[in-house]
Design a protein around this motif. Structure first.
Motif, PDB file in Angstrom:
ATOM      1  N   UNK A 236     -23.704  47.303  13.272  1.00 45.86           N
ATOM      2  CA  UNK A 236     -23.189  47.892  12.026  1.00 45.86           C
ATOM      3  C   UNK A 236     -21.788  47.370  11.737  1.00 45.86           C
ATOM      4  N   UNK A 237     -20.973  47.280  12.775  1.00 44.28           N
ATOM      5  CA  UNK A 237     -19.586  46.841  12.575  1.00 44.28           C
ATOM      6  C   UNK A 237     -19.512  45.426  12.009  1.00 44.28           C
ATOM      7  N   UNK A 238     -20.276  44.501  12.575  1.00 49.27           N
ATOM      8  CA  UNK A 238     -20.184  43.120  12.081  1.00 49.27           C
ATOM      9  C   UNK A 238     -20.819  42.990  10.703  1.00 49.27           C
ATOM     10  N   UNK A 239     -21.715  43.896  10.367  1.00 48.92           N
ATOM     11  CA  UNK A 239     -22.323  43.884   9.037  1.00 48.92           C
ATOM     12  C   UNK A 239     -21.448  44.569   7.994  1.00 48.92           C
ATOM     13  N   UNK A 240     -20.424  45.282   8.461  1.00 47.36           N
ATOM     14  CA  UNK A 240     -19.634  46.112   7.539  1.00 47.36           C
ATOM     15  C   UNK A 240     -18.129  45.938   7.743  1.00 47.36           C
ATOM     16  N   UNK A 241     -17.688  44.710   7.825  1.00 45.79           N
ATOM     17  CA  UNK A 241     -16.260  44.462   7.737  1.00 45.79           C
ATOM     18  C   UNK A 241     -15.613  43.742   8.895  1.00 45.79           C
ATOM     19  N   UNK A 242     -16.229  43.715  10.072  1.00 40.84           N
ATOM     20  CA  UNK A 242     -15.583  43.058  11.208  1.00 40.84           C
ATOM     21  C   UNK A 242     -15.920  41.575  11.310  1.00 40.84           C
TER      22      UNK A 242
ATOM     23  N   UNK B  22     -29.747  40.605  20.906  1.00 42.27           N
ATOM     24  CA  UNK B  22     -30.217  39.420  20.184  1.00 42.27           C
ATOM     25  C   UNK B  22     -30.101  39.590  18.675  1.00 42.27           C
ATOM     26  N   UNK B  23     -30.253  40.814  18.187  1.00 39.38           N
ATOM     27  CA  UNK B  23     -30.024  41.061  16.756  1.00 39.38           C
ATOM     28  C   UNK B  23     -28.597  40.672  16.374  1.00 39.38           C
ATOM     29  N   UNK B  24     -27.625  41.114  17.186  1.00 39.82           N
ATOM     30  CA  UNK B  24     -26.228  40.792  16.897  1.00 39.82           C
ATOM     31  C   UNK B  24     -26.008  39.282  16.983  1.00 39.82           C
TER      32      UNK B  24
ATOM     33  N   UNK C 130     -25.105  34.082  14.397  1.00 32.27           N
ATOM     34  CA  UNK C 130     -25.635  32.721  14.280  1.00 32.27           C
ATOM     35  C   UNK C 130     -25.883  32.372  12.813  1.00 32.27           C
ATOM     36  N   UNK C 131     -26.460  33.316  12.079  1.00 31.99           N
ATOM     37  CA  UNK C 131     -26.796  33.064  10.678  1.00 31.99           C
ATOM     38  C   UNK C 131     -25.565  32.993   9.789  1.00 31.99           C
ATOM     39  N   UNK C 132     -24.529  33.760  10.130  1.00 34.71           N
ATOM     40  CA  UNK C 132     -23.375  33.898   9.243  1.00 34.71           C
ATOM     41  C   UNK C 132     -22.242  32.924   9.557  1.00 34.71           C
ATOM     42  N   UNK C 133     -22.273  32.280  10.712  1.00 37.99           N
ATOM     43  CA  UNK C 133     -21.165  31.410  11.092  1.00 37.99           C
ATOM     44  C   UNK C 133     -21.697  30.079  11.610  1.00 37.99           C
ATOM     45  N   UNK C 134     -20.791  29.132  11.794  1.00 42.00           N
ATOM     46  CA  UNK C 134     -21.160  27.868  12.429  1.00 42.00           C
ATOM     47  C   UNK C 134     -20.504  27.755  13.798  1.00 42.00           C
ATOM     48  N   UNK C 135     -20.089  28.879  14.352  1.00 42.36           N
ATOM     49  CA  UNK C 135     -19.411  28.898  15.647  1.00 42.36           C
ATOM     50  C   UNK C 135     -20.418  28.878  16.791  1.00 42.36           C
ATOM     51  N   UNK C 136     -19.922  28.544  17.960  1.00 38.42           N
ATOM     52  CA  UNK C 136     -20.705  28.741  19.161  1.00 38.42           C
ATOM     53  C   UNK C 136     -20.671  30.219  19.539  1.00 38.42           C
ATOM     54  N   UNK C 137     -21.721  30.670  20.202  1.00 44.56           N
ATOM     55  CA  UNK C 137     -21.831  32.072  20.594  1.00 44.56           C
ATOM     56  C   UNK C 137     -22.050  32.135  22.097  1.00 44.56           C
TER      57      UNK C 137
END
Length: 284
Positions: free
Chosen positions: A144-150, A183-185, A190-197
């Protein structure tokens, strides 16, 4: 992943295991339709407890702090290089700030010093990063946090470092549901950035001998599958910090590095921070 480069998942024969679980993710999303090692049973997700760790007002306050940190970091990046690392997690990550659920704790100052030493230019490091953690958070809370502002669109990082899940285990969640929550997070990042995870394995916890601890069995089950998953997806890797927190014979938690059997001690934070620092230098 190299910024701007599109990565594709590894071919299915490159991913270990032969059991294809029922996935919570979209059937059309081939990236995360991986084959995980056989568990001997179908992958099922149970309803987790809805217990609350915090009051709503205090949760809003600490979430606002993290949003502000993410926003400020993205604002400061104008015409500058991306952050080297953004860490997402729960209390273990929040302790890097010397705080526990918004309160500054004198006993956590050494943790904050370790973060500054290894992950800030001001502290003398080659790296620059920020920790975004909230004590008590579970996988669903962090999602929720990464979907809502973080994860503001302007926030750029070379690596997103993810450690979450330990609070789900006593909360009535099955290991399978914790795995899929992580894995959801990962998929969202993965979908929103081009960074390594980097998926940091859930740290050991509890005072029992690991061989007799059902909680450790669950953590090991989750970590094994996170490692397997990461081995088959380009741009995602796994980091195992377990040995830092165990005795020399690997049978119990070492109280010198994890004195409350859950959070890294000042020594544990320093050793773990150095290990993360060294891995990041290899990656970037």
């Amino acid at each position: 992943r190299t910024p701007g480069q599109l990565y594709r998942p590894a071919a299915s024969n490159e991913i270990r295991g032969s059991h294809e679980p029922q996935s919570l993710l979209s059937n059309q999303d081939k990236l995360f339709q991986t084959q995980l090692p056989s568990t001997g049973m179908p992958l099922q997700v149970v309803n987790c407890s809805s217990s609350q760790y915090h009051s709503l007002s205090s949760l809003v306050s600490v979430a606002a702090r993290n949003k502000a940190m993410a926003h400020n970091a993205s604002t400061e990046q104008h015409d500058r290089q991306p952050l080297d690392v953004v860490m997402y997690g729960d209390s273990i990550t929040e302790h890097w700030l010397g705080m526990a659920f918004l309160d500054t704790k004198p006993e956590l100052e050494e943790d904050a010093k370790a973060f500054r030493k290894y992950f800030t230019h001001a502290g003398g490091s080659e790296l620059e990063g920020i920790p975004l953690g909230i004590s008590g958070d579970r996988t669903q809370d962090l999602l929720w946090r990464v979907q809502n502002g973080e994860l503001p669109r302007e926030l750029r990082a070379k690596v997103f470092w993810l450690l979450i899940g330990t609070n789900n285990i006593p909360d009535g969640c099955s290991p399978e549901s914790v795995l899929m929550g992580i894995l959801y997070i990962c998929k969202f990042l993965y979908d929103k950035t081009d960074a390594q995870i980097v998926l940091n394995g859930i740290l050991p916890k509890g005072p029992l001998k690991l061989s007799k601890d059902p909680v450790w069995d669950q953590i090991s089950w989750i970590n094994d599958r996170l490692e397997c998953f990461a081995s088959g997806v380009d741009g995602v890797s796994f980091f195992n910090a377990t040995d830092i927190f165990l005795t020399n014979n690997k049978t119990m938690i070492n109280k010198t590095t994890m004195d409350d059997f859950l959070h890294p001690s000042p020594l544990g934070s320093d050793l773990w921070g150095k290990a993360i620092h060294d891995r990041l230098l290899e990656m970037i």
